[in-house]
Design a protein around this motif. Sequence first.
Motif, PDB file in Angstrom:
ATOM      1  N   ASP A 179       0.782  -1.056  -0.042  1.00 20.04           N
ATOM      2  CA  ASP A 179      -0.136  -0.078  -0.252  1.00 20.04           C
ATOM      3  C   ASP A 179       0.759   1.291  -0.006  1.00 20.04           C
ATOM      4  OD1 ASP A 179      -1.740   1.974   0.402  1.00 20.04           O
ATOM      5  OD2 ASP A 179      -2.742   1.288   1.905  1.00 20.04           O
ATOM      6  N   PRO A 180       1.157   1.711  -1.163  1.00 16.54           N
ATOM      7  CA  PRO A 180       2.020   2.769  -1.468  1.00 16.54           C
ATOM      8  C   PRO A 180       1.807   4.123  -0.582  1.00 16.54           C
ATOM      9  CG  PRO A 180       1.638   1.731  -3.409  1.00 16.54           C
ATOM     10  CD  PRO A 180       0.750   1.446  -2.569  1.00 16.54           C
ATOM     11  N   LYS A 181       0.811   4.147   0.101  1.00 14.77           N
ATOM     12  CA  LYS A 181       0.353   5.642   0.799  1.00 14.77           C
ATOM     13  C   LYS A 181       1.258   5.572   2.250  1.00 14.77           C
ATOM     14  CE  LYS A 181      -3.713   4.424   3.802  1.00 14.77           C
ATOM     15  NZ  LYS A 181      -4.726   3.666   3.298  1.00 14.77           N
ATOM     16  N   TYR A 182       1.764   4.402   2.546  1.00 15.73           N
ATOM     17  CA  TYR A 182       2.665   4.031   3.865  1.00 15.73           C
ATOM     18  C   TYR A 182       4.251   4.234   3.043  1.00 15.73           C
ATOM     19  CZ  TYR A 182      -1.349   2.726   6.047  1.00 15.73           C
ATOM     20  OH  TYR A 182      -2.481   2.453   6.710  1.00 15.73           O
ATOM     21  N   THR A 183       4.971   5.044   3.700  1.00 16.99           N
ATOM     22  CA  THR A 183       6.310   5.320   3.215  1.00 16.99           C
ATOM     23  C   THR A 183       7.046   3.969   3.149  1.00 16.99           C
ATOM     24  OG1 THR A 183       7.169   6.045   5.159  1.00 16.99           O
ATOM     25  CG2 THR A 183       6.706   7.773   3.794  1.00 16.99           C
ATOM     26  N   ASP A 184       6.924   3.039   4.166  1.00 17.32           N
ATOM     27  CA  ASP A 184       7.770   1.734   4.058  1.00 17.32           C
ATOM     28  C   ASP A 184       7.188   0.847   3.087  1.00 17.32           C
ATOM     29  OD1 ASP A 184       5.539   1.057   5.437  1.00 17.32           O
ATOM     30  OD2 ASP A 184       6.536   0.301   7.202  1.00 17.32           O
ATOM     31  N   GLN A 185       6.081   1.118   2.357  1.00 15.74           N
ATOM     32  CA  GLN A 185       5.584   0.175   1.379  1.00 15.74           C
ATOM     33  C   GLN A 185       5.658   0.742   0.033  1.00 15.74           C
ATOM     34  OE1 GLN A 185       2.001  -2.122   2.367  1.00 15.74           O
ATOM     35  NE2 GLN A 185       1.982  -1.349   4.391  1.00 15.74           N
ATOM     36  N   GLN A 186       6.498   1.684  -0.455  1.00 22.36           N
ATOM     37  CA  GLN A 186       6.840   2.204  -1.692  1.00 22.36           C
ATOM     38  C   GLN A 186       7.464   1.616  -2.364  1.00 22.36           C
ATOM     39  OE1 GLN A 186       7.008   6.373  -0.866  1.00 22.36           O
ATOM     40  NE2 GLN A 186       4.989   6.520  -0.295  1.00 22.36           N
ATOM     41  N   LEU A 187       7.547   1.352  -3.854  1.00 22.77           N
ATOM     42  CA  LEU A 187       8.569   0.884  -4.605  1.00 22.77           C
ATOM     43  C   LEU A 187       9.026   1.858  -5.971  1.00 22.77           C
ATOM     44  CD1 LEU A 187      10.327  -1.759  -5.300  1.00 22.77           C
ATOM     45  CD2 LEU A 187       8.387  -2.493  -6.656  1.00 22.77           C
ATOM     46  N   ARG A 188      10.306   2.183  -5.572  1.00 26.06           N
ATOM     47  CA  ARG A 188      10.828   2.935  -6.837  1.00 26.06           C
ATOM     48  C   ARG A 188      12.052   2.792  -6.961  1.00 26.06           C
ATOM     49  NH1 ARG A 188      10.618   9.685  -7.604  1.00 26.06           N
ATOM     50  NH2 ARG A 188      11.689   9.756  -9.712  1.00 26.06           N
ATOM     51  N   THR A 189      12.593   2.259  -8.263  1.00 19.09           N
ATOM     52  CA  THR A 189      13.917   1.787  -8.301  1.00 19.09           C
ATOM     53  C   THR A 189      14.434   1.652  -9.935  1.00 19.09           C
ATOM     54  OG1 THR A 189      15.613  -0.047  -7.791  1.00 19.09           O
ATOM     55  CG2 THR A 189      13.381  -0.837  -8.438  1.00 19.09           C
ATOM     56  N   THR A 190      15.297   1.151 -10.130  1.00 20.36           N
ATOM     57  CA  THR A 190      15.738   0.770 -11.490  1.00 20.36           C
ATOM     58  C   THR A 190      15.770  -0.451 -11.858  1.00 20.36           C
ATOM     59  OG1 THR A 190      17.977   1.284 -11.248  1.00 20.36           O
ATOM     60  CG2 THR A 190      16.610   3.175 -11.818  1.00 20.36           C
TER      61      THR A 190
ATOM     62  N   ARG B  47      14.459  -8.188  -5.077  1.00 17.99           N
ATOM     63  CA  ARG B  47      15.531  -7.529  -4.424  1.00 17.99           C
ATOM     64  C   ARG B  47      15.019  -6.310  -3.620  1.00 17.99           C
ATOM     65  NH1 ARG B  47      18.919  -8.329  -8.183  1.00 17.99           N
ATOM     66  NH2 ARG B  47      18.670  -6.194  -9.090  1.00 17.99           N
ATOM     67  N   ASN B  48      14.278  -5.289  -4.192  1.00 17.93           N
ATOM     68  CA  ASN B  48      13.647  -4.081  -3.578  1.00 17.93           C
ATOM     69  C   ASN B  48      12.379  -4.244  -2.844  1.00 17.93           C
ATOM     70  OD1 ASN B  48      15.863  -2.096  -4.600  1.00 17.93           O
ATOM     71  ND2 ASN B  48      15.547  -3.341  -6.491  1.00 17.93           N
ATOM     72  N   ARG B  49      11.911  -5.472  -2.224  1.00 18.99           N
ATOM     73  CA  ARG B  49      10.961  -5.603  -1.589  1.00 18.99           C
ATOM     74  C   ARG B  49      10.796  -4.638  -0.494  1.00 18.99           C
ATOM     75  NH1 ARG B  49       7.567 -10.951   0.226  1.00 18.99           N
ATOM     76  NH2 ARG B  49       6.440  -9.818   2.010  1.00 18.99           N
ATOM     77  N   PRO B  50       9.756  -3.396  -0.423  1.00 20.63           N
ATOM     78  CA  PRO B  50       9.656  -2.448   0.691  1.00 20.63           C
ATOM     79  C   PRO B  50       9.708  -3.287   2.150  1.00 20.63           C
ATOM     80  CG  PRO B  50       8.057  -2.242  -1.149  1.00 20.63           C
ATOM     81  CD  PRO B  50       8.613  -3.609  -1.299  1.00 20.63           C
ATOM     82  N   SER B  51      10.264  -2.730   2.993  1.00 17.90           N
ATOM     83  CA  SER B  51      10.532  -3.256   4.274  1.00 17.90           C
ATOM     84  C   SER B  51       8.878  -3.267   4.897  1.00 17.90           C
ATOM     85  CB  SER B  51      11.201  -2.204   5.147  1.00 17.90           C
ATOM     86  OG  SER B  51      10.696  -1.189   5.212  1.00 17.90           O
ATOM     87  N   GLY B  52       8.008  -2.585   4.728  1.00 21.50           N
ATOM     88  CA  GLY B  52       6.615  -2.498   5.319  1.00 21.50           C
ATOM     89  C   GLY B  52       5.747  -3.744   4.500  1.00 21.50           C
ATOM     90  N   ALA B  53       6.225  -4.409   3.463  1.00 18.67           N
ATOM     91  CA  ALA B  53       5.422  -5.380   2.860  1.00 18.67           C
ATOM     92  C   ALA B  53       5.178  -6.533   3.585  1.00 18.67           C
ATOM     93  CB  ALA B  53       6.135  -5.624   1.358  1.00 18.67           C
ATOM     94  N   LYS B  54       3.873  -6.830   3.981  1.00 13.69           N
ATOM     95  CA  LYS B  54       3.607  -7.951   4.755  1.00 13.69           C
ATOM     96  C   LYS B  54       2.788  -8.922   3.777  1.00 13.69           C
ATOM     97  CE  LYS B  54       5.180  -6.309   8.665  1.00 13.69           C
ATOM     98  NZ  LYS B  54       6.210  -5.494   8.079  1.00 13.69           N
TER      99      LYS B  54
END
Length: 237
Positions: free
Chosen positions: A50-61, A197-204
Amino acid sequence: MVKISRRLKTLQAKVEDKDYHPLEALALLKDTATAKFIEAAEAHIRLGIDPKYTDQQLRTTVALPKGTGQIVRVAVIARGEKVNEASNAGADIVGSEELIDEIQKGRMDFDKLIATPDVMPQVAKLGKLLGPRGLMPSPKGGTVTFDLAGAIAEFKAGKLEFRADRTGIVHVMFGKTSFSPEDLLVNLKALQETIDRNRPSGAKGRYWRTFYVSATMGPSIKIDVTALRDLKLSEAG
């Protein structure tokens, strides 16, 4: 109701409601690419975030090993000797404050904008123009850097920036329908590994929900995510 064309209905009939093995799905993607132009191969992935939480956002390359199949026009905003460095490294457009002014006046003839950290305070005023187009330089996206030669080479070779949208879905172009299924698979595997590899820390809970691929004008084809994750790159080419 959205009207579905006869062409798309015919193509949809070729796709079964099942999870396809990755290589089988990519062969079918090519088979359903019947537009009069070379379509992009697209991935649409719903993640358990849920990207509305900062620890569940994914932005990478992601660096696509087989490239994107596109010519990428790179613009660089820098100062001093870095301007010449960018030009010598193959940037298509290079400038300093004057390029910032041109962009403010509407210049947008580039696909990627790279800036050195020292000019970011000035580039920041372009946020409203560049942000909605996904062109705003960012450290996370690898587009704010003093290593201009490295960044220009990577983006021209097939490095893409992507993010999960506000509903937790990632939309990424991972090649062209003119690529072989094997080359598309190598790129798709690189994308999957990058997302893992970039799984957000808050992803449950379950991270991968659904994974579809399609040609730009073609029907969606569901991928067996487990089969893709278990695939070894030696098998993928």
